[in-house]
Every structure is written in structure tokens, then in C-alpha cells.
Scaffold this motif. Structure first.
Motif, PDB file in Angstrom:
ATOM      1  N   GLY A   1     -13.258  19.344 -10.473  1.00  0.00           N
ATOM      2  CA  GLY A   1     -12.332  20.466 -10.338  1.00  0.00           C
ATOM      3  C   GLY A   1     -12.524  21.296  -9.090  1.00  0.00           C
ATOM      4  O   GLY A   1     -11.785  22.256  -8.874  1.00  0.00           O
ATOM      5  N   GLY A   2     -13.514  20.950  -8.251  1.00  0.00           N
ATOM      6  CA  GLY A   2     -13.790  21.759  -7.068  1.00  0.00           C
ATOM      7  C   GLY A   2     -13.238  21.168  -5.791  1.00  0.00           C
ATOM      8  O   GLY A   2     -12.024  21.162  -5.546  1.00  0.00           O
ATOM      9  N   ALA A   3     -14.123  20.623  -4.962  1.00  0.00           N
ATOM     10  CA  ALA A   3     -13.752  20.139  -3.632  1.00  0.00           C
ATOM     11  C   ALA A   3     -12.617  19.111  -3.608  1.00  0.00           C
ATOM     12  O   ALA A   3     -11.822  19.110  -2.654  1.00  0.00           O
ATOM     13  CB  ALA A   3     -14.993  19.578  -2.937  1.00  0.00           C
ATOM     14  N   PRO A   4     -12.480  18.197  -4.610  1.00  0.00           N
ATOM     15  CA  PRO A   4     -11.355  17.239  -4.543  1.00  0.00           C
ATOM     16  C   PRO A   4      -9.986  17.893  -4.451  1.00  0.00           C
ATOM     17  O   PRO A   4      -9.057  17.293  -3.898  1.00  0.00           O
ATOM     18  CB  PRO A   4     -11.507  16.445  -5.855  1.00  0.00           C
ATOM     19  N   LYS A   5      -9.833  19.099  -4.975  1.00  0.00           N
ATOM     20  CA  LYS A   5      -8.541  19.781  -4.876  1.00  0.00           C
ATOM     21  C   LYS A   5      -8.211  20.122  -3.424  1.00  0.00           C
ATOM     22  O   LYS A   5      -7.042  20.087  -3.014  1.00  0.00           O
ATOM     23  CB  LYS A   5      -8.541  21.060  -5.728  1.00  0.00           C
ATOM     24  N   LEU A   6      -9.237  20.451  -2.633  1.00  0.00           N
ATOM     25  CA  LEU A   6      -9.015  20.741  -1.216  1.00  0.00           C
ATOM     26  C   LEU A   6      -8.592  19.478  -0.484  1.00  0.00           C
ATOM     27  O   LEU A   6      -7.707  19.512   0.383  1.00  0.00           O
ATOM     28  CB  LEU A   6     -10.282  21.322  -0.589  1.00  0.00           C
ATOM     29  N   ALA A   7      -9.215  18.344  -0.808  1.00  0.00           N
ATOM     30  CA  ALA A   7      -8.855  17.079  -0.168  1.00  0.00           C
ATOM     31  C   ALA A   7      -7.442  16.655  -0.551  1.00  0.00           C
ATOM     32  O   ALA A   7      -6.674  16.165   0.299  1.00  0.00           O
ATOM     33  CB  ALA A   7      -9.859  15.996  -0.560  1.00  0.00           C
ATOM     34  N   THR A   8      -7.077  16.853  -1.817  1.00  0.00           N
ATOM     35  CA  THR A   8      -5.729  16.486  -2.255  1.00  0.00           C
ATOM     36  C   THR A   8      -4.690  17.377  -1.585  1.00  0.00           C
ATOM     37  O   THR A   8      -3.609  16.905  -1.190  1.00  0.00           O
ATOM     38  CB  THR A   8      -5.611  16.598  -3.781  1.00  0.00           C
ATOM     39  N   PHE A   9      -5.003  18.663  -1.424  1.00  0.00           N
ATOM     40  CA  PHE A   9      -4.102  19.548  -0.697  1.00  0.00           C
ATOM     41  C   PHE A   9      -3.906  19.037   0.732  1.00  0.00           C
ATOM     42  O   PHE A   9      -2.787  19.044   1.259  1.00  0.00           O
ATOM     43  CB  PHE A   9      -4.659  20.978  -0.665  1.00  0.00           C
ATOM     44  N   ALA A  10      -4.997  18.591   1.353  1.00  0.00           N
ATOM     45  CA  ALA A  10      -4.914  18.107   2.740  1.00  0.00           C
ATOM     46  C   ALA A  10      -3.988  16.906   2.855  1.00  0.00           C
ATOM     47  O   ALA A  10      -3.165  16.841   3.779  1.00  0.00           O
ATOM     48  CB  ALA A  10      -6.309  17.762   3.254  1.00  0.00           C
ATOM     49  N   ILE A  11      -4.100  15.937   1.916  1.00  0.00           N
ATOM     50  CA  ILE A  11      -3.220  14.765   2.049  1.00  0.00           C
ATOM     51  C   ILE A  11      -1.777  15.106   1.661  1.00  0.00           C
ATOM     52  O   ILE A  11      -0.850  14.431   2.117  1.00  0.00           O
ATOM     53  CB  ILE A  11      -3.743  13.543   1.258  1.00  0.00           C
ATOM     54  N   CYS A  12      -1.574  16.150   0.867  1.00  0.00           N
ATOM     55  CA  CYS A  12      -0.204  16.635   0.636  1.00  0.00           C
ATOM     56  C   CYS A  12       0.412  17.108   1.951  1.00  0.00           C
ATOM     57  O   CYS A  12       1.573  16.806   2.259  1.00  0.00           O
ATOM     58  CB  CYS A  12      -0.201  17.777  -0.386  1.00  0.00           C
ATOM     59  N   VAL A  13      -0.379  17.851   2.721  1.00  0.00           N
ATOM     60  CA  VAL A  13       0.109  18.330   4.024  1.00  0.00           C
ATOM     61  C   VAL A  13       0.314  17.158   4.971  1.00  0.00           C
ATOM     62  O   VAL A  13       1.342  17.065   5.659  1.00  0.00           O
ATOM     63  CB  VAL A  13      -0.877  19.347   4.633  1.00  0.00           C
ATOM     64  N   ARG A  14      -0.658  16.237   5.018  1.00  0.00           N
ATOM     65  CA  ARG A  14      -0.546  15.089   5.935  1.00  0.00           C
ATOM     66  C   ARG A  14       0.687  14.240   5.610  1.00  0.00           C
ATOM     67  O   ARG A  14       1.459  13.870   6.493  1.00  0.00           O
ATOM     68  CB  ARG A  14      -1.792  14.208   5.851  1.00  0.00           C
ATOM     69  N   LEU A  15       0.855  13.906   4.334  1.00  0.00           N
ATOM     70  CA  LEU A  15       1.927  12.991   3.959  1.00  0.00           C
ATOM     71  C   LEU A  15       3.302  13.662   3.939  1.00  0.00           C
ATOM     72  O   LEU A  15       4.268  13.131   4.491  1.00  0.00           O
ATOM     73  CB  LEU A  15       1.637  12.376   2.587  1.00  0.00           C
ATOM     74  N   LEU A  16       3.387  14.823   3.296  1.00  0.00           N
ATOM     75  CA  LEU A  16       4.691  15.459   3.102  1.00  0.00           C
ATOM     76  C   LEU A  16       5.110  16.299   4.296  1.00  0.00           C
ATOM     77  O   LEU A  16       6.198  16.115   4.845  1.00  0.00           O
ATOM     78  CB  LEU A  16       4.661  16.314   1.834  1.00  0.00           C
ATOM     79  N   VAL A  17       4.256  17.233   4.704  1.00  0.00           N
ATOM     80  CA  VAL A  17       4.630  18.163   5.756  1.00  0.00           C
ATOM     81  C   VAL A  17       4.664  17.484   7.124  1.00  0.00           C
ATOM     82  O   VAL A  17       5.616  17.666   7.897  1.00  0.00           O
ATOM     83  CB  VAL A  17       3.666  19.371   5.786  1.00  0.00           C
ATOM     84  N   GLU A  18       3.643  16.681   7.427  1.00  0.00           N
ATOM     85  CA  GLU A  18       3.591  16.035   8.739  1.00  0.00           C
ATOM     86  C   GLU A  18       4.322  14.692   8.759  1.00  0.00           C
ATOM     87  O   GLU A  18       4.978  14.362   9.743  1.00  0.00           O
ATOM     88  CB  GLU A  18       2.137  15.831   9.163  1.00  0.00           C
ATOM     89  N   GLY A  19       4.226  13.932   7.676  1.00  0.00           N
ATOM     90  CA  GLY A  19       4.782  12.584   7.679  1.00  0.00           C
ATOM     91  C   GLY A  19       6.217  12.475   7.226  1.00  0.00           C
ATOM     92  O   GLY A  19       6.954  11.607   7.704  1.00  0.00           O
ATOM     93  N   MET A  20       6.627  13.336   6.291  1.00  0.00           N
ATOM     94  CA  MET A  20       7.985  13.196   5.743  1.00  0.00           C
ATOM     95  C   MET A  20       8.771  14.486   5.841  1.00  0.00           C
ATOM     96  O   MET A  20       9.583  14.799   4.978  1.00  0.00           O
ATOM     97  CB  MET A  20       7.893  12.713   4.291  1.00  0.00           C
ATOM     98  N   ARG A  21       8.495  15.246   6.884  1.00  0.00           N
ATOM     99  CA  ARG A  21       9.228  16.493   7.111  1.00  0.00           C
ATOM    100  C   ARG A  21      10.744  16.270   7.215  1.00  0.00           C
ATOM    101  O   ARG A  21      11.518  17.046   6.658  1.00  0.00           O
ATOM    102  CB  ARG A  21       8.693  17.167   8.394  1.00  0.00           C
ATOM    103  N   PRO A  22      11.216  15.193   7.874  1.00  0.00           N
ATOM    104  CA  PRO A  22      12.679  14.985   7.938  1.00  0.00           C
ATOM    105  C   PRO A  22      13.316  14.752   6.575  1.00  0.00           C
ATOM    106  O   PRO A  22      14.525  14.939   6.420  1.00  0.00           O
ATOM    107  CB  PRO A  22      12.819  13.744   8.840  1.00  0.00           C
ATOM    108  N   ALA A  23      12.514  14.323   5.582  1.00  0.00           N
ATOM    109  CA  ALA A  23      13.050  14.111   4.227  1.00  0.00           C
ATOM    110  C   ALA A  23      12.688  15.261   3.303  1.00  0.00           C
ATOM    111  O   ALA A  23      12.682  15.114   2.081  1.00  0.00           O
ATOM    112  CB  ALA A  23      12.517  12.793   3.670  1.00  0.00           C
ATOM    113  N   ALA A  24      12.392  16.418   3.897  1.00  0.00           N
ATOM    114  CA  ALA A  24      11.904  17.554   3.108  1.00  0.00           C
ATOM    115  C   ALA A  24      12.904  18.016   2.054  1.00  0.00           C
ATOM    116  O   ALA A  24      12.522  18.528   1.003  1.00  0.00           O
ATOM    117  CB  ALA A  24      11.555  18.718   4.030  1.00  0.00           C
ATOM    118  N   GLY A  25      14.190  17.853   2.325  1.00  0.00           N
ATOM    119  CA  GLY A  25      15.198  18.277   1.352  1.00  0.00           C
ATOM    120  C   GLY A  25      15.027  17.588   0.013  1.00  0.00           C
ATOM    121  O   GLY A  25      15.345  18.162  -1.036  1.00  0.00           O
ATOM    122  N   ASP A  26      14.508  16.356   0.044  1.00  0.00           N
ATOM    123  CA  ASP A  26      14.294  15.609  -1.200  1.00  0.00           C
ATOM    124  C   ASP A  26      12.993  16.015  -1.886  1.00  0.00           C
ATOM    125  O   ASP A  26      12.987  16.334  -3.076  1.00  0.00           O
ATOM    126  CB  ASP A  26      14.282  14.102  -0.914  1.00  0.00           C
TER     127      ASP A  26
END
Length: 494
Positions: free
Chosen positions: A249-274
Motif C-alpha cells: 500500500g505504500g511505494a507501489p502507488k507512487l510507481a503506478t501514478f508515474a506510469i499513469c502519467v507516462r502512458l496517459l498524459v505523455e503517451g496518449m494525450r491526443p486521445a485524452a477525450g476518451d
């Protein structure tokens, strides 16, 4: 520096070498010498923090291994808090794990080594800039955590929890891998920045892109524990030894947040509407079901598991709000509020589980809410500390949790989603009920157990500092909020 240069990976390389060395050294230690493994593990975390802090203060973004690895301010800041969280976890869990035979006999120091390898996986996830790197880091973290949950081989609950976690975790990893393979099929690239460029060009098959996006978001929701992919969280939190629950319940949440940013915000920003709409649904369901279900729990670890589900709803709200103002300062503010919230949640939750382990002793698990009855009469100091942590999770000022909730709600309100802001506030009030119930039990009920509490000096000092940080960072949230904002701005601009 788009080469195979190892300099950007010096923290990861150091941690890998140190963890392997600790594993070998521990093999030759006598039964009563496990303190050496413990001290070497903490020293390893300090060393890794030194390298990441040097990268963070430089403020630069560096790529390595043909863009597969990225060292940037957001990643380095999250790594620093991952080290801190892991160090606190190991301090809190040491006596608990020793009493339950997890640090002696045939097991030796595997607890520490597996914890370090899970941290290495988290570091790789945080700095991943390629689908393959993300998956490698995710599996390294997950496989280590599966083994840690099952470490008490003679405990039926732990074995059951490990099986559930392994099966559902493998399913989640499969979802994520399938989604990334669909994105690769649609874009022809595994590189996150190239995937974003390809999606933005409008030449991608929309059907394949949509399928890939759905599976990626589902996989991320599994790892965050968001509704409706939350079914593993309460069972695994309750069944795993409390020290291992804290690792989950500790540090893995920070890592999961990071890959959310990497994949969604940086990688799929053009599809953000979906994916923005998907995150909104996940956030609303998590806030509602997490808070409502937590009210019915009598087991404290299970209650904190449903609390985690609700807290992840706020992180998702922050990510969702960042999409609307992505091109303005509001976007960075929303993403940084989600990052600040994730850090706040982790620091507070670590302390909460640490106190559960303070009350536990050999042959007794302090997992029920009733086990905290009359704690103020047994130990007023720890009752005050637990109250501070519960108030922080509930979002009561001036605790750190209030500043985090306020920052996220402010970002959501800036998007014009008034109804969503009101919804989040209302369910925060619902959540306050079960947190304050713990406070009531500690201060107004008679003790159910009068056994004196035995706390080691290092654990007592770290717990006190943990509680103090929750109060101070709530009263003066500016420095950490600004650090999150600066890190996110530099990362998004790179």
C-alpha cells in the motif's frame, strides 16, 4: 544523451548491485545477526537516495538506451519518496516480521532482499519511456510482492491472499500488456513519445486505438485498486502479514501514478477525450463504493483497504482535471495536485499501518477496530499520533490530507465540473465517519487489552517524525506542492 550511457541509471544500478550483495552476505550470517542485513538495506536506500537527489537537483531531463529510460524531475522526486517510504516500512515491520518468523530460520533476510527488488521494479516503472521498460519494471515489482505476501508459508490466510493477488495481478498485467500490444499494432512504435506523435497525426486506426486504450486504462485501474477493478485489494490487505501489506500500500502507488502519467498524459494525450471520461467514471465509482463499503468494516486493515480505493479516486480526479487545462498552467497544477495527493496518501498510510504493528505482538494481530479501544489510556502519545493520521486521511485541517484534498478539488473546480467537486466533497464527508470512529474508539472506550506496548527506539522515533511531518506539511504545504508543480512542469515541457 540518447545512448546506452549508464549514468542516468546509476541509482538503479547501485540498488541492483547492493541488493544482490546483501542476498549473498545474508547467506553467511548466523541466526542472531539479521541486524546486519537490516542495516545494509537501510544503507542501500540512503545510497540510492544520494544518486536520485543529485539528479533531482540538477533539474535536467536525460534519456538513455535509445529513449527507453528517462531521468526527469518528476521521476526523481517520486523515487526520493519511494526510498523514504520503503525505509519507514522496513523500520516499522522489523520487529513484527521477526516475531512471526519472517526474518529467521530458513527464510533468512529474503524479506529485505525482496523488498529491495520490488523497489527496483518501481524505479524502473517510474523512469520508463517505453512499453517494454514499463512492463519489465511492473513484473519485477509484482513478482517480488507476490513472494512477499506468501512469505509466511505456514499461514493459511497469507497463502490464500498470495494466490488471489497472483491470479488477479497476472490478469491485470495481461490487460496492460494486451493494451500496449494493441497500441503498438496501431502506431508501429513502443516509444511513448513516438506513440503520442503517431496518435496526434490522425493516421491511426481508431478501432484498434480504442481497444488498446480501454485495456491500458483497465490494467492501470487494477494496479491502483480503482473500482470496478478493486476486488483484490481488501482480501490481500487483510490476508497478507501487516508488514507486507504496508509494502503493497505504500511505494507501489507512487510507481503506478508515474506510469499513469507516462502512458496517459505523455503517451496518449491526443486521445485524452476518451480516457478522461474513463477516469471520471473510475473516480466516481471509487469514491462512492470505497467510502460506503468501508463504513461496514470491523477489520481495520480491510477498512484501510477500502479507504485506499476511495483515496485513489482523488488521484484519478487530479489526472482527469489536468486534461482540460493541459496547455495552460491549470494542467500542470492539476497533475501536480494528483502527485501531491499520492505522496500524502502514502506518507499517512505508512504511519497508520506502522501503528497497527505497534499494537501487534507475537501471537496477536491488532487488526480489529476493537483492538484500538482505550488506546489513550494505554499510550496517550500513540493515540494522539493515530488520531492525527486518521484526521489526515479524512481531510481535516490542518493535517496534510486536507491540503491534498483541497488542491485536487481546486483543480477539478477549475475545469468547471462543479457537480463532480460537490460529489467528491460529499463522499469525503462520508469517509470522515469511519476515520473518526477510530478516534472515538481510542479516546472514549475502555481498553480491551491492557498489555504494555513494546516499541523499539528506531520505530518510536520514525513514528514520531511521521506524525510530525503529516502536521507540518499540512500547515505549510507550499514547499512540497511547489516541488511537485516544478517537477511536473519540467517533465511535461521536456
Amino acid at each position: 544523451m540518447n545512448t546506452t550511457n549508464l549514468i542516468p541509471l546509476h541509482a538503479e544500478v547501485f540498488l541492483l548491485i547492493a541488493a544482490s550483495a546483501i542476498l549473498l552476505i545474508d547467506m553467511f550470517l548466523a541466526e542472531g545477526k539479521r541486524a546486519i542485513t537490516y542495516m545494509l538495506t537501510l544503507a542501500t536506500l540512503v545510497g540510492a537516495a544520494f544518486f536520485s537527489f543529485a539528479d533531482y537537483t540538477s533539474g535536467s531531463t536525460v534519456y538513455a538506451f535509445s529513449n527507453m529510460f528517462i531521468s526527469d524531475p518528476m521521476g526523481n522526486l517520486l523515487k526520493l519518496f519511494s526510498y523514504l517510504t520503503m525505509a519507514m516500512t522496513l523500520v516499522y515491520a522489523r520487529q513484527y516480521s521477526t516475531d512471526r518468523g519472517m526474518l529467521g530460520g530458513n527464510l533468512g533476510g529474503e524479506f529485505y532482499v525482496l523488498a529491495l527488488f520490488s523497489l527496483l521494479g518501481q524505479m524502473v516503472m517510474i523512469s520508463a519511456n517505453n512499453f517494454l521498460t514499463i512492463y519489465l519494471g511492473l513484473e519485477l515489482m509484482s513478482l517480488s510482492l507476490y513472494a512477499l505476501v506468501a512469505l509466511r508459508r505456514d499461514d493459511a490466510r497469507a497463502t490464500e491472499a498470495a494466490m488471489k493477488y497472483f491470479i488477479l495481478g497476472a490478469l491485470a498485467s495481461g490487460f496492460l500488456l494486451y493494451g500496449m500490444s494493441m497500441l503498438y499494432g496501431a502506431t508501429g512504435s513502443l516509444d511513448i513519445s513516438r506513440v503520442a506523435d503517431k496518435i496526434g497525426s490522425g493516421t491511426v486506426n481508431p478501432t484498434i486505438l480504442t481497444f488498446g486504450l480501454v485495456f491500458v486504462v483497465a490494467g492501470l485501474a487494477f494496479k491502483l485498486g480503482a473500482v470496478p477493478f478493486h476486488m483484490w485489494v481488501p482480501d490481500v490487505y487483510q490476508g497478507a502479514p501487516t508488514g507486507v501489506t504496508l509494502l503493497l500500500g505504500g511505494a507501489p502507488k507512487l510507481a503506478t501514478f508515474a506510469i499513469c502519467v507516462r502512458l496517459l498524459v505523455e503517451g496518449m494525450r491526443p486521445a485524452a477525450g476518451d480516457w478522461q471520461q474513463m477516469l471520471m467514471i473510475l473516480a466516481v465509482l471509487s469514491l462512492a463504493i470505497g467510502n460506503l463499503t468501508a463504513i461496514a468494516q470491523t477489520n481495520l486493515k480491510r477498512m484501510l483497504a477500502y479507504s485506499t480505493i476511495a483515496q485513489m479516486g482523488f488521484v484519478l480526479l487530479g489526472l482527469m482535471a489536468g486534461v482540460v487545462g493541459h496547455e495552460t498552467a491549470n494542467g500542470a497544477a492539476a497533475y501536480s495536485s494528483a502527485m501531491y495527493y499520492a505522496i500524502t496518501y502514502v506518507l499517512t498510510t505508512v504511519g497508520s499501518f506502522g501503528l497497527i504493528m505497534v499494537l501487534a505482538r507475537q501471537g496477536f494481530e491488532a487488526e480489529e477496530i476493537n483492538d484500538f479501544k482505550g488506546l489513550s489510556k494505554r499510550s496517550p502519545g500513540y493515540a494522539v499520533l493515530m488520531s492525527v493520521l486518521m484526521f489526515s486521511l479524512a481531510g481535516v485541517p490542518p493535517m496534510m490530507g486536507f491540503a491534498a484534498k483541497f488542491a485536487v478539488l481546486q483543480s477539478v473546480l477549475a475545469t468547471g465540473a462543479v457537480w463532480l467537486t460537490v460529489f467528491a466533497v460529499m463522499f469525503s464527508l462520508v469517509g470522515a465517519f469511519y476515520y473518526i470512529r477510530i478516534v472515538k474508539v481510542m479516546w472514549f472506550d475502555e481498553p480491551a487489552d491492557t498489555t504494555p506496548l513494546s516499541v523499539t527506539t528506531d520505530k518510536g522515533v520514525v513514528l514520531a517524525l511521521n506524525g510530525l511531518a503529516v502536521v507540518v506539511l499540512g500547515m505549510i504545504p507550499g514547499p512540497l506542492l511547489n516541488a511537485c508543480m516544478a517537477a511536473m512542469q519540467k517533465t511535461l515541457a521536456s
